[in-house]
Design a protein around this motif. Sequence first.
Motif, PDB file in Angstrom:
ATOM      1  N   ASN A 190       3.027 -14.497 -53.572  1.00  0.00           N
ATOM      2  CA  ASN A 190       3.615 -15.350 -54.597  1.00  0.00           C
ATOM      3  C   ASN A 190       2.689 -15.568 -55.782  1.00  0.00           C
ATOM      4  O   ASN A 190       3.135 -15.597 -56.939  1.00  0.00           O
ATOM      5  CB  ASN A 190       4.027 -16.691 -53.988  1.00  0.00           C
ATOM      6  N   VAL A 191       1.396 -15.703 -55.518  1.00  0.00           N
ATOM      7  CA  VAL A 191       0.454 -15.867 -56.629  1.00  0.00           C
ATOM      8  C   VAL A 191       0.396 -14.584 -57.460  1.00  0.00           C
ATOM      9  O   VAL A 191       0.353 -14.630 -58.691  1.00  0.00           O
ATOM     10  CB  VAL A 191      -0.932 -16.281 -56.121  1.00  0.00           C
ATOM     11  N   ARG A 192       0.421 -13.434 -56.800  1.00  0.00           N
ATOM     12  CA  ARG A 192       0.447 -12.164 -57.537  1.00  0.00           C
ATOM     13  C   ARG A 192       1.700 -12.064 -58.401  1.00  0.00           C
ATOM     14  O   ARG A 192       1.640 -11.582 -59.545  1.00  0.00           O
ATOM     15  CB  ARG A 192       0.384 -10.982 -56.572  1.00  0.00           C
ATOM     16  N   ALA A 193       2.833 -12.493 -57.871  1.00  0.00           N
ATOM     17  CA  ALA A 193       4.070 -12.467 -58.654  1.00  0.00           C
ATOM     18  C   ALA A 193       3.954 -13.358 -59.883  1.00  0.00           C
ATOM     19  O   ALA A 193       4.393 -12.991 -60.986  1.00  0.00           O
ATOM     20  CB  ALA A 193       5.254 -12.899 -57.784  1.00  0.00           C
ATOM     21  N   ALA A 194       3.364 -14.538 -59.705  1.00  0.00           N
ATOM     22  CA  ALA A 194       3.175 -15.452 -60.834  1.00  0.00           C
ATOM     23  C   ALA A 194       2.236 -14.854 -61.874  1.00  0.00           C
ATOM     24  O   ALA A 194       2.497 -14.931 -63.087  1.00  0.00           O
ATOM     25  CB  ALA A 194       2.634 -16.790 -60.334  1.00  0.00           C
ATOM     26  N   ILE A 195       1.145 -14.244 -61.424  1.00  0.00           N
ATOM     27  CA  ILE A 195       0.186 -13.630 -62.342  1.00  0.00           C
ATOM     28  C   ILE A 195       0.852 -12.531 -63.162  1.00  0.00           C
ATOM     29  O   ILE A 195       0.635 -12.421 -64.382  1.00  0.00           O
ATOM     30  CB  ILE A 195      -1.017 -13.082 -61.554  1.00  0.00           C
ATOM     31  N   ALA A 196       1.669 -11.719 -62.514  1.00  0.00           N
ATOM     32  CA  ALA A 196       2.357 -10.635 -63.227  1.00  0.00           C
ATOM     33  C   ALA A 196       3.270 -11.188 -64.316  1.00  0.00           C
ATOM     34  O   ALA A 196       3.339 -10.643 -65.427  1.00  0.00           O
ATOM     35  CB  ALA A 196       3.150  -9.783 -62.249  1.00  0.00           C
ATOM     36  N   LEU A 197       3.970 -12.262 -64.004  1.00  0.00           N
ATOM     37  CA  LEU A 197       4.854 -12.888 -64.998  1.00  0.00           C
ATOM     38  C   LEU A 197       4.053 -13.435 -66.180  1.00  0.00           C
ATOM     39  O   LEU A 197       4.448 -13.274 -67.339  1.00  0.00           O
ATOM     40  CB  LEU A 197       5.659 -14.013 -64.338  1.00  0.00           C
ATOM     41  N   VAL A 198       2.932 -14.079 -65.883  1.00  0.00           N
ATOM     42  CA  VAL A 198       2.092 -14.644 -66.945  1.00  0.00           C
ATOM     43  C   VAL A 198       1.509 -13.541 -67.829  1.00  0.00           C
ATOM     44  O   VAL A 198       1.533 -13.631 -69.070  1.00  0.00           O
ATOM     45  CB  VAL A 198       0.963 -15.513 -66.349  1.00  0.00           C
ATOM     46  N   ALA A 199       1.001 -12.496 -67.214  1.00  0.00           N
ATOM     47  CA  ALA A 199       0.413 -11.387 -67.981  1.00  0.00           C
ATOM     48  C   ALA A 199       1.453 -10.735 -68.883  1.00  0.00           C
ATOM     49  O   ALA A 199       1.171 -10.427 -70.049  1.00  0.00           O
ATOM     50  CB  ALA A 199      -0.193 -10.359 -67.028  1.00  0.00           C
ATOM     51  N   GLU A 200       2.655 -10.540 -68.354  1.00  0.00           N
ATOM     52  CA  GLU A 200       3.727  -9.941 -69.152  1.00  0.00           C
ATOM     53  C   GLU A 200       4.099 -10.841 -70.318  1.00  0.00           C
ATOM     54  O   GLU A 200       4.302 -10.368 -71.463  1.00  0.00           O
ATOM     55  CB  GLU A 200       4.941  -9.675 -68.258  1.00  0.00           C
ATOM     56  N   PHE A 201       4.184 -12.129 -70.072  1.00  0.00           N
ATOM     57  CA  PHE A 201       4.539 -13.084 -71.126  1.00  0.00           C
ATOM     58  C   PHE A 201       3.475 -13.122 -72.224  1.00  0.00           C
ATOM     59  O   PHE A 201       3.798 -13.125 -73.417  1.00  0.00           O
ATOM     60  CB  PHE A 201       4.730 -14.466 -70.520  1.00  0.00           C
ATOM     61  N   ILE A 202       2.207 -13.155 -71.830  1.00  0.00           N
ATOM     62  CA  ILE A 202       1.124 -13.182 -72.821  1.00  0.00           C
ATOM     63  C   ILE A 202       1.150 -11.912 -73.671  1.00  0.00           C
ATOM     64  O   ILE A 202       0.988 -11.966 -74.895  1.00  0.00           O
ATOM     65  CB  ILE A 202      -0.237 -13.380 -72.130  1.00  0.00           C
ATOM     66  N   ALA A 203       1.354 -10.774 -73.017  1.00  0.00           N
ATOM     67  CA  ALA A 203       1.410  -9.522 -73.774  1.00  0.00           C
ATOM     68  C   ALA A 203       2.528  -9.552 -74.802  1.00  0.00           C
ATOM     69  O   ALA A 203       2.351  -9.154 -75.972  1.00  0.00           O
ATOM     70  CB  ALA A 203       1.600  -8.350 -72.814  1.00  0.00           C
ATOM     71  N   ALA A 204       3.693 -10.027 -74.404  1.00  0.00           N
ATOM     72  CA  ALA A 204       4.845 -10.073 -75.315  1.00  0.00           C
ATOM     73  C   ALA A 204       4.629 -11.100 -76.430  1.00  0.00           C
ATOM     74  O   ALA A 204       5.032 -10.877 -77.580  1.00  0.00           O
ATOM     75  CB  ALA A 204       6.120 -10.397 -74.539  1.00  0.00           C
TER      76      ALA A 204
END
Length: 208
Positions: A190-204
């Motif tokens: 779950n933490v990995r899933a959250a990190i992926a969402l955050v990284a994608e959002f920051i990139a966008a």
Amino acid sequence: MAALIIDGPKAATKSFLFVHGAGAPMDSLFMQRVAEGVAASGVRVIRFEFPYMQRRRETGKGGAPDPPSVLMQSFRDAIGEAGGGSTLVIGGKSMGGRIASMVADDVAVRGVVCLGYPFHPAGKPEKTRTKHLETLRTPTLIVQGTRDSFGSPQDVGGYKLSPAIRIEWIEDGDHSFKPRARSGRTEADNVRAAIALVAEFIAASTDG
């Protein structure tokens, strides 16, 4: 400005100013995992602490969080130290994410990330903390566990929220995304899933 913890490449073109929640400091395991995970995507992650947490660290004693006005000014000061709002995505765990969302429009940051937003106190769904979220203009990502006692899907589905806010749900996660054993998921998943969402959002949020 108090000491900072900085992860990620020094020459990164994307920066994330990241603050703790009400109870645990900037070097807690949750904060460390998220900061290092997001930094691995090429983002410079800057952690800082609110004044009350600095006092706890210095004195070894507890103490309640500072008033919202102090927390908000502390966040504004940290944004200035980090180079100004136009260069940053800001956010935090729980209360830290809430404070980020309260200053975001005024300081013109690129985006906001809230990990476990405290939509209401645990067990008190009638005491909502959502009024400013109705008019928030800054693009915002809220990552929330489906079992979060501070705001479940059933609670949040009834709120009037700004179209600038995107909510992503972490399956069976609690306020820190920890699932039950019977879910078949792990906290690390779950933490990995959250990190992926955050990284994608920051990139966008920081493209262009």
